[in-house]
Design an enzyme around this catalytic site. Structure first.
Site, PDB file in Angstrom:
ATOM      1  N   TRP A 104      10.905  28.204  37.347  1.00  0.00           N
ATOM      2  CA  TRP A 104      10.198  27.580  38.469  1.00  0.00           C
ATOM      3  C   TRP A 104      11.170  27.034  39.498  1.00  0.00           C
ATOM      4  O   TRP A 104      10.938  27.146  40.708  1.00  0.00           O
ATOM      5  CB  TRP A 104       9.214  26.519  37.985  1.00  0.00           C
ATOM      6  CG  TRP A 104       8.051  27.134  37.262  1.00  0.00           C
ATOM      7  CD1 TRP A 104       7.748  26.989  35.950  1.00  0.00           C
ATOM      8  CD2 TRP A 104       7.069  28.036  37.811  1.00  0.00           C
ATOM      9  NE1 TRP A 104       6.625  27.736  35.652  1.00  0.00           N
ATOM     10  CE2 TRP A 104       6.200  28.383  36.770  1.00  0.00           C
ATOM     11  CE3 TRP A 104       6.857  28.585  39.076  1.00  0.00           C
ATOM     12  CZ2 TRP A 104       5.107  29.254  36.950  1.00  0.00           C
ATOM     13  CZ3 TRP A 104       5.782  29.442  39.264  1.00  0.00           C
ATOM     14  CH2 TRP A 104       4.928  29.770  38.208  1.00  0.00           C
ATOM     15  N   ASP A 173       9.432  18.693  41.149  1.00  0.00           N
ATOM     16  CA  ASP A 173       8.280  19.481  40.712  1.00  0.00           C
ATOM     17  C   ASP A 173       7.912  19.005  39.305  1.00  0.00           C
ATOM     18  O   ASP A 173       8.603  19.306  38.339  1.00  0.00           O
ATOM     19  CB  ASP A 173       8.658  20.976  40.709  1.00  0.00           C
ATOM     20  CG  ASP A 173       7.524  21.855  40.181  1.00  0.00           C
ATOM     21  OD1 ASP A 173       6.452  21.324  39.813  1.00  0.00           O
ATOM     22  OD2 ASP A 173       7.719  23.086  40.145  1.00  0.00           O
ATOM     23  N   LYS A 197      -1.954  22.111  34.602  1.00  0.00           N
ATOM     24  CA  LYS A 197      -1.190  22.064  33.359  1.00  0.00           C
ATOM     25  C   LYS A 197      -1.562  20.803  32.581  1.00  0.00           C
ATOM     26  O   LYS A 197      -2.019  20.875  31.459  1.00  0.00           O
ATOM     27  CB  LYS A 197       0.322  22.064  33.631  1.00  0.00           C
ATOM     28  CG  LYS A 197       0.835  23.134  34.592  1.00  0.00           C
ATOM     29  CD  LYS A 197       0.702  24.527  34.057  1.00  0.00           C
ATOM     30  CE  LYS A 197       1.046  25.627  35.045  1.00  0.00           C
ATOM     31  NZ  LYS A 197       2.337  25.629  35.648  1.00  0.00           N
TER      32      LYS A 197
HETATM   33  C1  LIG Z   1       2.782  26.420  36.829  1.00  0.00           C
HETATM   34  C2  LIG Z   1       3.948  25.880  37.551  1.00  0.00           C
HETATM   35  C3  LIG Z   1       4.155  26.140  38.916  1.00  0.00           C
HETATM   36  C4  LIG Z   1       3.237  27.043  39.714  1.00  0.00           C
HETATM   37  O1  LIG Z   1       2.019  26.438  39.939  1.00  0.00           O
HETATM   38  P1  LIG Z   1       0.879  27.172  40.811  1.00  0.00           P
HETATM   39  O2  LIG Z   1      -0.177  26.130  40.901  1.00  0.00           O
HETATM   40  O3  LIG Z   1       0.476  28.400  40.089  1.00  0.00           O
HETATM   41  O4  LIG Z   1       1.469  27.488  42.139  1.00  0.00           O
HETATM   42  C5  LIG Z   1       5.252  25.575  39.520  1.00  0.00           C
HETATM   43  N1  LIG Z   1       6.111  24.780  38.849  1.00  0.00           N
HETATM   44  C6  LIG Z   1       5.940  24.505  37.541  1.00  0.00           C
HETATM   45  C7  LIG Z   1       6.916  23.621  36.842  1.00  0.00           C
HETATM   46  C8  LIG Z   1       4.859  25.045  36.851  1.00  0.00           C
HETATM   47  O5  LIG Z   1       4.687  24.781  35.541  1.00  0.00           O
END
Ligand SMILES: *Cc1c(COP(=O)(O)O)cnc(C)c1O
Length: 365
Positions: A104, A173, A197
Protein backbone atom coordinates in the site's frame (compact mmCIF):
# COMPACT_ATOMS: atom_id res chain seq x y z
CA UNK A 1 -31.16 -18.29 8.46
CA UNK A 2 -27.85 -19.63 7.22
CA UNK A 3 -25.09 -19.85 9.79
CA UNK A 4 -22.50 -17.06 9.92
CA UNK A 5 -18.91 -18.20 9.33
CA UNK A 6 -15.83 -16.91 11.08
CA UNK A 7 -14.85 -14.38 8.46
CA UNK A 8 -11.11 -13.67 8.16
CA UNK A 9 -11.49 -11.43 5.09
CA UNK A 10 -8.95 -8.63 4.72
CA UNK A 11 -11.63 -6.18 3.60
CA UNK A 12 -14.47 -5.53 3.37
CA UNK A 13 -14.33 -7.39 6.62
CA UNK A 14 -16.19 -8.69 9.64
CA UNK A 15 -18.50 -6.29 11.49
CA UNK A 16 -19.69 -6.63 15.11
CA UNK A 17 -22.84 -8.77 15.29
CA UNK A 18 -24.68 -6.26 17.54
CA UNK A 19 -24.10 -3.63 14.84
CA UNK A 20 -25.55 -5.89 12.14
CA UNK A 21 -28.53 -6.69 14.36
CA UNK A 22 -29.17 -3.01 14.95
CA UNK A 23 -29.03 -2.34 11.19
CA UNK A 24 -31.46 -5.20 10.61
CA UNK A 25 -33.86 -3.81 13.21
CA UNK A 26 -33.71 -0.28 11.82
CA UNK A 27 -33.48 -0.97 8.10
CA UNK A 28 -37.15 -0.43 7.25
CA UNK A 29 -37.80 2.35 9.66
CA UNK A 30 -35.22 4.36 11.53
CA UNK A 31 -36.81 5.16 14.92
CA UNK A 32 -38.57 8.49 14.84
CA UNK A 33 -38.02 8.80 11.12
CA UNK A 34 -40.64 6.74 9.28
CA UNK A 35 -38.15 5.69 6.61
CA UNK A 36 -34.83 3.90 6.18
CA UNK A 37 -31.64 5.87 6.80
CA UNK A 38 -30.95 5.33 3.07
CA UNK A 39 -34.13 7.14 2.08
CA UNK A 40 -33.82 10.44 3.92
CA UNK A 41 -32.14 13.68 2.99
CA UNK A 42 -28.56 14.10 4.12
CA UNK A 43 -29.72 17.56 5.23
CA UNK A 44 -32.55 16.20 7.37
CA UNK A 45 -32.34 16.78 11.11
CA UNK A 46 -32.17 13.01 11.65
CA UNK A 47 -29.21 12.42 9.38
CA UNK A 48 -27.30 15.47 10.56
CA UNK A 49 -27.65 14.08 14.09
CA UNK A 50 -26.35 10.68 12.95
CA UNK A 51 -23.33 12.23 11.25
CA UNK A 52 -22.58 14.50 14.21
CA UNK A 53 -22.86 11.61 16.65
CA UNK A 54 -20.43 9.54 14.56
CA UNK A 55 -17.98 12.43 14.42
CA UNK A 56 -18.28 13.13 18.15
CA UNK A 57 -17.67 9.47 18.98
CA UNK A 58 -14.54 9.41 16.83
CA UNK A 59 -13.36 12.58 18.56
CA UNK A 60 -13.95 11.01 21.99
CA UNK A 61 -12.44 7.61 21.14
CA UNK A 62 -9.28 9.07 19.61
CA UNK A 63 -9.18 12.18 21.83
CA UNK A 64 -8.94 14.30 18.68
CA UNK A 65 -7.70 17.74 19.77
CA UNK A 66 -9.35 21.05 18.80
CA UNK A 67 -6.53 21.64 16.31
CA UNK A 68 -7.84 18.84 14.08
CA UNK A 69 -11.02 18.29 12.08
CA UNK A 70 -12.70 14.99 11.12
CA UNK A 71 -14.00 14.58 7.56
CA UNK A 72 -16.15 11.86 5.99
CA UNK A 73 -15.17 11.40 2.34
CA UNK A 74 -15.60 8.87 -0.45
CA UNK A 75 -13.21 7.29 -2.95
CA UNK A 76 -11.50 4.97 -0.47
CA UNK A 77 -7.89 5.12 0.66
CA UNK A 78 -6.79 5.06 -2.96
CA UNK A 79 -8.26 8.50 -3.57
CA UNK A 80 -6.32 9.72 -0.53
CA UNK A 81 -3.11 8.51 -2.21
CA UNK A 82 -3.85 11.34 -4.70
CA UNK A 83 -5.71 13.87 -2.55
CA UNK A 84 -2.90 14.05 0.01
CA UNK A 85 -0.25 15.21 -2.46
CA UNK A 86 -2.76 17.31 -4.47
CA UNK A 87 -3.58 19.30 -1.33
CA UNK A 88 -0.36 19.15 0.66
CA UNK A 89 2.38 18.97 -1.97
CA UNK A 90 1.30 21.22 -4.85
CA UNK A 91 2.99 24.59 -4.46
CA UNK A 92 5.50 23.35 -1.86
CA UNK A 93 9.23 23.61 -2.48
CA UNK A 94 10.56 20.82 -0.27
CA UNK A 95 9.72 17.26 -1.34
CA UNK A 96 7.36 14.91 0.44
CA UNK A 97 9.09 11.98 2.15
CA UNK A 98 7.69 8.45 1.79
CA UNK A 99 8.36 5.47 4.02
CA UNK A 100 7.48 2.39 1.99
CA UNK A 101 6.95 -0.73 4.07
CA UNK A 102 4.63 -2.71 1.83
CA UNK A 103 2.27 -2.83 -1.13
CA UNK A 104 0.00 0.00 0.00
CA UNK A 105 2.87 2.36 0.71
CA UNK A 106 4.20 1.62 -2.77
CA UNK A 107 0.87 2.52 -4.37
CA UNK A 108 0.68 5.72 -2.31
CA UNK A 109 4.16 6.68 -3.49
CA UNK A 110 3.39 6.11 -7.15
CA UNK A 111 0.37 8.45 -6.98
CA UNK A 112 2.33 11.13 -5.11
CA UNK A 113 5.01 11.13 -7.80
CA UNK A 114 2.41 12.43 -10.24
CA UNK A 115 1.84 15.52 -8.09
CA UNK A 116 5.23 16.85 -7.12
CA UNK A 117 8.71 16.16 -5.78
CA UNK A 118 8.89 13.03 -3.66
CA UNK A 119 11.76 11.35 -1.89
CA UNK A 120 11.80 7.71 -0.75
CA UNK A 121 13.22 7.66 2.78
CA UNK A 122 12.93 3.92 3.20
CA UNK A 123 11.82 1.03 1.01
CA UNK A 124 11.65 -2.48 2.44
CA UNK A 125 11.56 -4.23 -0.96
CA UNK A 126 14.90 -5.95 -0.24
CA UNK A 127 13.39 -7.76 2.78
CA UNK A 128 10.15 -8.44 0.85
CA UNK A 129 8.38 -6.06 3.22
CA UNK A 130 8.79 -8.45 6.12
CA UNK A 131 10.54 -5.92 8.39
CA UNK A 132 9.93 -2.36 9.54
CA UNK A 133 12.59 0.26 10.13
CA UNK A 134 12.98 1.71 13.63
CA UNK A 135 11.86 5.34 13.82
CA UNK A 136 15.32 6.24 15.11
CA UNK A 137 16.94 4.80 11.97
CA UNK A 138 15.21 7.36 9.76
CA UNK A 139 16.35 10.94 9.26
CA UNK A 140 13.31 12.96 8.32
CA UNK A 141 14.05 16.51 7.13
CA UNK A 142 12.20 19.02 9.34
CA UNK A 143 11.25 21.10 6.29
CA UNK A 144 9.69 18.21 4.33
CA UNK A 145 6.29 19.03 2.78
CA UNK A 146 5.14 16.01 4.80
CA UNK A 147 6.23 12.48 5.63
CA UNK A 148 3.93 9.60 4.63
CA UNK A 149 3.81 6.17 6.26
CA UNK A 150 1.44 3.22 6.45
CA UNK A 151 0.71 2.08 10.01
CA UNK A 152 -0.31 -1.46 9.02
CA UNK A 153 0.61 -3.13 5.74
CA UNK A 154 -2.48 -5.24 5.21
CA UNK A 155 -1.02 -7.55 2.55
CA UNK A 156 2.33 -8.33 4.18
CA UNK A 157 1.04 -8.27 7.78
CA UNK A 158 3.55 -5.88 9.36
CA UNK A 159 2.54 -3.06 11.68
CA UNK A 160 4.18 -0.18 13.50
CA UNK A 161 3.13 -0.21 17.17
CA UNK A 162 3.99 3.42 17.93
CA UNK A 163 3.36 6.90 16.54
CA UNK A 164 5.95 8.83 14.54
CA UNK A 165 6.92 12.12 16.12
CA UNK A 166 8.72 14.65 13.89
CA UNK A 167 8.58 18.36 13.07
CA UNK A 168 7.13 18.16 9.55
CA UNK A 169 3.48 17.16 9.04
CA UNK A 170 3.03 13.41 9.50
CA UNK A 171 0.56 11.75 7.12
CA UNK A 172 -0.53 8.20 7.90
CA UNK A 173 -2.55 5.63 6.01
CA UNK A 174 -4.33 3.87 8.91
CA UNK A 175 -6.83 2.08 6.69
CA UNK A 176 -6.37 -1.39 8.08
CA UNK A 177 -5.78 -0.56 11.74
CA UNK A 178 -7.89 2.54 12.37
CA UNK A 179 -9.22 2.45 15.96
CA UNK A 180 -7.25 -0.67 16.93
CA UNK A 181 -5.46 1.21 19.75
CA UNK A 182 -5.33 4.74 21.14
CA UNK A 183 -3.03 7.04 19.17
CA UNK A 184 -1.74 10.54 19.87
CA UNK A 185 -3.56 12.47 17.14
CA UNK A 186 -1.66 15.66 17.97
CA UNK A 187 1.44 14.06 16.42
CA UNK A 188 -0.27 13.74 13.04
CA UNK A 189 -0.90 16.27 10.30
CA UNK A 190 -3.33 13.97 8.50
CA UNK A 191 -4.70 10.49 9.14
CA UNK A 192 -6.80 8.66 6.59
CA UNK A 193 -8.63 5.36 6.72
CA UNK A 194 -11.14 3.71 4.46
CA UNK A 195 -13.78 2.20 6.73
CA UNK A 196 -14.15 -1.28 5.29
CA UNK A 197 -11.26 -2.94 7.14
CA UNK A 198 -11.67 -2.01 10.77
CA UNK A 199 -14.39 0.62 11.13
CA UNK A 200 -17.44 -0.01 8.99
CA UNK A 201 -18.62 -0.83 5.47
CA UNK A 202 -17.06 0.28 2.18
CA UNK A 203 -18.10 3.72 1.02
CA UNK A 204 -16.81 6.12 3.65
CA UNK A 205 -13.23 7.21 4.26
CA UNK A 206 -12.31 9.08 7.42
CA UNK A 207 -9.77 11.90 7.17
CA UNK A 208 -8.48 13.62 10.31
CA UNK A 209 -6.61 16.75 9.33
CA UNK A 210 -4.78 19.45 11.29
CA UNK A 211 -6.72 22.61 10.49
CA UNK A 212 -3.72 24.76 9.55
CA UNK A 213 -2.91 22.33 6.71
CA UNK A 214 -6.23 23.19 5.07
CA UNK A 215 -4.62 26.46 4.02
CA UNK A 216 -2.44 24.53 1.56
CA UNK A 217 -5.42 23.44 -0.54
CA UNK A 218 -5.51 25.46 -3.72
CA UNK A 219 -8.79 26.72 -5.21
CA UNK A 220 -7.66 25.44 -8.62
CA UNK A 221 -8.20 21.85 -7.46
CA UNK A 222 -11.31 20.02 -8.65
CA UNK A 223 -13.93 20.92 -6.04
CA UNK A 224 -14.44 17.48 -4.55
CA UNK A 225 -10.70 16.93 -4.19
CA UNK A 226 -10.19 20.02 -2.03
CA UNK A 227 -10.11 19.18 1.70
CA UNK A 228 -11.05 22.75 2.59
CA UNK A 229 -14.45 22.45 0.91
CA UNK A 230 -15.31 19.40 2.98
CA UNK A 231 -14.05 21.01 6.21
CA UNK A 232 -15.94 24.28 5.55
CA UNK A 233 -19.19 22.38 4.91
CA UNK A 234 -18.81 19.84 7.75
CA UNK A 235 -18.57 16.95 5.22
CA UNK A 236 -21.77 18.09 3.49
CA UNK A 237 -20.11 19.75 0.49
CA UNK A 238 -21.87 17.10 -1.51
CA UNK A 239 -24.03 14.16 -0.46
CA UNK A 240 -22.02 12.07 2.00
CA UNK A 241 -22.31 8.24 1.90
CA UNK A 242 -25.16 8.31 4.37
CA UNK A 243 -25.60 4.57 4.99
CA UNK A 244 -21.86 4.02 5.49
CA UNK A 245 -21.64 6.96 7.91
CA UNK A 246 -24.59 5.52 9.84
CA UNK A 247 -22.86 2.13 10.18
CA UNK A 248 -19.55 3.76 11.12
CA UNK A 249 -21.49 5.55 13.85
CA UNK A 250 -22.84 2.23 15.14
CA UNK A 251 -19.35 0.67 15.12
CA UNK A 252 -17.91 3.58 17.12
CA UNK A 253 -20.84 3.29 19.56
CA UNK A 254 -20.04 -0.42 19.95
CA UNK A 255 -16.38 0.43 20.58
CA UNK A 256 -17.33 2.95 23.24
CA UNK A 257 -20.12 1.19 25.06
CA UNK A 258 -19.62 -2.57 24.53
CA UNK A 259 -15.83 -2.75 24.28
CA UNK A 260 -15.13 0.15 26.61
CA UNK A 261 -12.86 2.33 24.47
CA UNK A 262 -9.59 1.97 22.61
CA UNK A 263 -7.39 0.89 25.54
CA UNK A 264 -9.71 -2.07 26.08
CA UNK A 265 -9.83 -2.71 22.32
CA UNK A 266 -6.03 -2.70 22.18
CA UNK A 267 -5.72 -5.24 25.01
CA UNK A 268 -8.27 -7.46 23.29
CA UNK A 269 -6.43 -7.18 19.97
CA UNK A 270 -3.14 -8.11 21.65
CA UNK A 271 -4.80 -11.12 23.23
CA UNK A 272 -6.38 -12.28 19.96
CA UNK A 273 -3.17 -11.86 17.95
CA UNK A 274 -1.19 -13.78 20.59
CA UNK A 275 -3.56 -16.73 20.22
CA UNK A 276 -2.84 -16.94 16.48
CA UNK A 277 0.91 -16.27 16.64
CA UNK A 278 1.39 -18.71 19.52
CA UNK A 279 -0.28 -21.42 17.44
CA UNK A 280 2.05 -20.53 14.56
CA UNK A 281 5.13 -20.68 16.78
CA UNK A 282 4.14 -24.03 18.30
CA UNK A 283 4.57 -25.65 14.89
CA UNK A 284 7.58 -24.02 13.20
CA UNK A 285 7.85 -26.92 10.76
CA UNK A 286 4.36 -26.25 9.45
CA UNK A 287 3.84 -22.49 9.68
CA UNK A 288 6.40 -19.92 8.62
CA UNK A 289 5.46 -16.32 9.36
CA UNK A 290 6.08 -13.72 6.67
CA UNK A 291 6.73 -10.90 9.16
CA UNK A 292 9.80 -10.61 11.35
CA UNK A 293 8.37 -11.47 14.79
CA UNK A 294 8.86 -7.99 16.31
CA UNK A 295 7.00 -6.42 13.38
CA UNK A 296 4.00 -8.76 13.38
CA UNK A 297 0.66 -7.12 12.78
CA UNK A 298 -2.14 -7.46 15.32
CA UNK A 299 -4.59 -7.14 12.41
CA UNK A 300 -3.34 -9.42 9.62
CA UNK A 301 -1.37 -12.59 10.42
CA UNK A 302 0.44 -13.90 7.32
CA UNK A 303 2.14 -17.27 7.05
CA UNK A 304 2.99 -19.97 4.57
CA UNK A 305 2.94 -23.77 4.83
CA UNK A 306 5.71 -25.98 3.40
CA UNK A 307 4.00 -26.31 0.00
CA UNK A 308 0.90 -25.33 -1.93
CA UNK A 309 -0.66 -28.74 -1.58
CA UNK A 310 -0.64 -28.42 2.22
CA UNK A 311 -1.96 -24.88 1.91
CA UNK A 312 -4.96 -25.96 -0.13
CA UNK A 313 -5.63 -28.83 2.28
CA UNK A 314 -5.42 -26.36 5.18
CA UNK A 315 -7.95 -24.09 3.45
CA UNK A 316 -10.25 -27.04 2.77
CA UNK A 317 -10.12 -28.08 6.44
CA UNK A 318 -10.80 -24.47 7.44
CA UNK A 319 -13.83 -24.37 5.20
CA UNK A 320 -15.18 -27.58 6.76
CA UNK A 321 -14.97 -25.90 10.17
CA UNK A 322 -16.65 -22.69 9.07
CA UNK A 323 -13.50 -20.57 8.87
CA UNK A 324 -13.64 -18.40 5.77
CA UNK A 325 -11.46 -16.13 3.60
CA UNK A 326 -8.07 -17.32 4.90
CA UNK A 327 -6.31 -17.44 1.54
CA UNK A 328 -3.34 -15.06 1.43
CA UNK A 329 -2.92 -12.24 -1.05
CA UNK A 330 -1.44 -13.49 -4.33
CA UNK A 331 1.71 -11.37 -3.87
CA UNK A 332 2.68 -13.04 -0.57
CA UNK A 333 0.90 -16.40 -0.99
CA UNK A 334 0.04 -18.75 1.83
CA UNK A 335 -2.50 -17.85 4.47
CA UNK A 336 -3.66 -14.49 5.76
CA UNK A 337 -5.87 -14.31 8.81
CA UNK A 338 -7.34 -10.85 9.22
CA UNK A 339 -8.36 -10.49 12.84
CA UNK A 340 -9.76 -6.99 13.02
CA UNK A 341 -11.52 -5.38 16.00
CA UNK A 342 -14.80 -7.17 15.26
CA UNK A 343 -13.32 -10.69 15.05
CA UNK A 344 -14.47 -12.42 18.24
CA UNK A 345 -12.02 -14.28 20.49
CA UNK A 346 -13.89 -17.52 19.65
CA UNK A 347 -12.97 -16.97 15.99
CA UNK A 348 -9.24 -16.83 16.67
CA UNK A 349 -9.53 -19.75 19.09
CA UNK A 350 -11.17 -21.79 16.34
CA UNK A 351 -8.33 -20.81 14.01
CA UNK A 352 -5.66 -21.77 16.58
CA UNK A 353 -7.40 -25.11 17.12
CA UNK A 354 -7.38 -25.71 13.36
CA UNK A 355 -3.67 -24.82 13.21
CA UNK A 356 -2.84 -27.26 16.03
CA UNK A 357 -4.99 -30.05 14.62
CA UNK A 358 -3.69 -29.60 11.09
CA UNK A 359 -0.06 -29.66 12.21
CA UNK A 360 -0.71 -32.79 14.28
CA UNK A 361 -2.42 -34.44 11.29
CA UNK A 362 0.73 -33.87 9.21
CA UNK A 363 3.61 -34.60 11.61
CA UNK A 364 6.10 -35.15 8.75
CA UNK A 365 5.98 -31.44 7.84
C1 LIG B 1 -7.32 -1.59 1.71
C2 LIG B 1 -6.25 -0.59 1.85
C3 LIG B 1 -6.13 0.50 0.97
C4 LIG B 1 -7.06 0.68 -0.22
O1 LIG B 1 -8.32 1.04 0.19
P1 LIG B 1 -9.48 1.35 -0.89
O2 LIG B 1 -10.60 1.82 -0.03
O3 LIG B 1 -9.76 0.09 -1.63
O4 LIG B 1 -8.98 2.42 -1.79
C5 LIG B 1 -5.12 1.40 1.19
N1 LIG B 1 -4.26 1.27 2.22
C6 LIG B 1 -4.34 0.24 3.09
C7 LIG B 1 -3.37 0.15 4.21
C8 LIG B 1 -5.33 -0.72 2.93
O5 LIG B 1 -5.42 -1.76 3.79
Amino acid sequence: MEKRLYNFSAGPAVLPVPVLERIRDEILCLPGCGASVMEISHRSKQFIEIQHAAKERLIRLLKVPETHDVLFLQGGARLQFSMVPMNLLRGQTAPAQYIVTGSWGKYALSEAKKEGPVNVLYDGASNRYSELPKWTELTIPADAAYVHWTSNETIQGIQFQSDLSVDCPVVCDCSSDFLYRPIDVSKYGLIYACAQKNAGPAGVTVVIIRRDLLERSNESLPGYLNYKHHADEDSMWNTPPTFAVYVLGLVTEWLETTIGGLDAMHRLNQRKAAIVYNAMDRHPGMYRGHARPVDRSLMNATFTLPNEDLESRFLAEAKKRGLDALKGHRSVGGIRASIYNAMPVEGVEALAQLMDDFANMHPQA
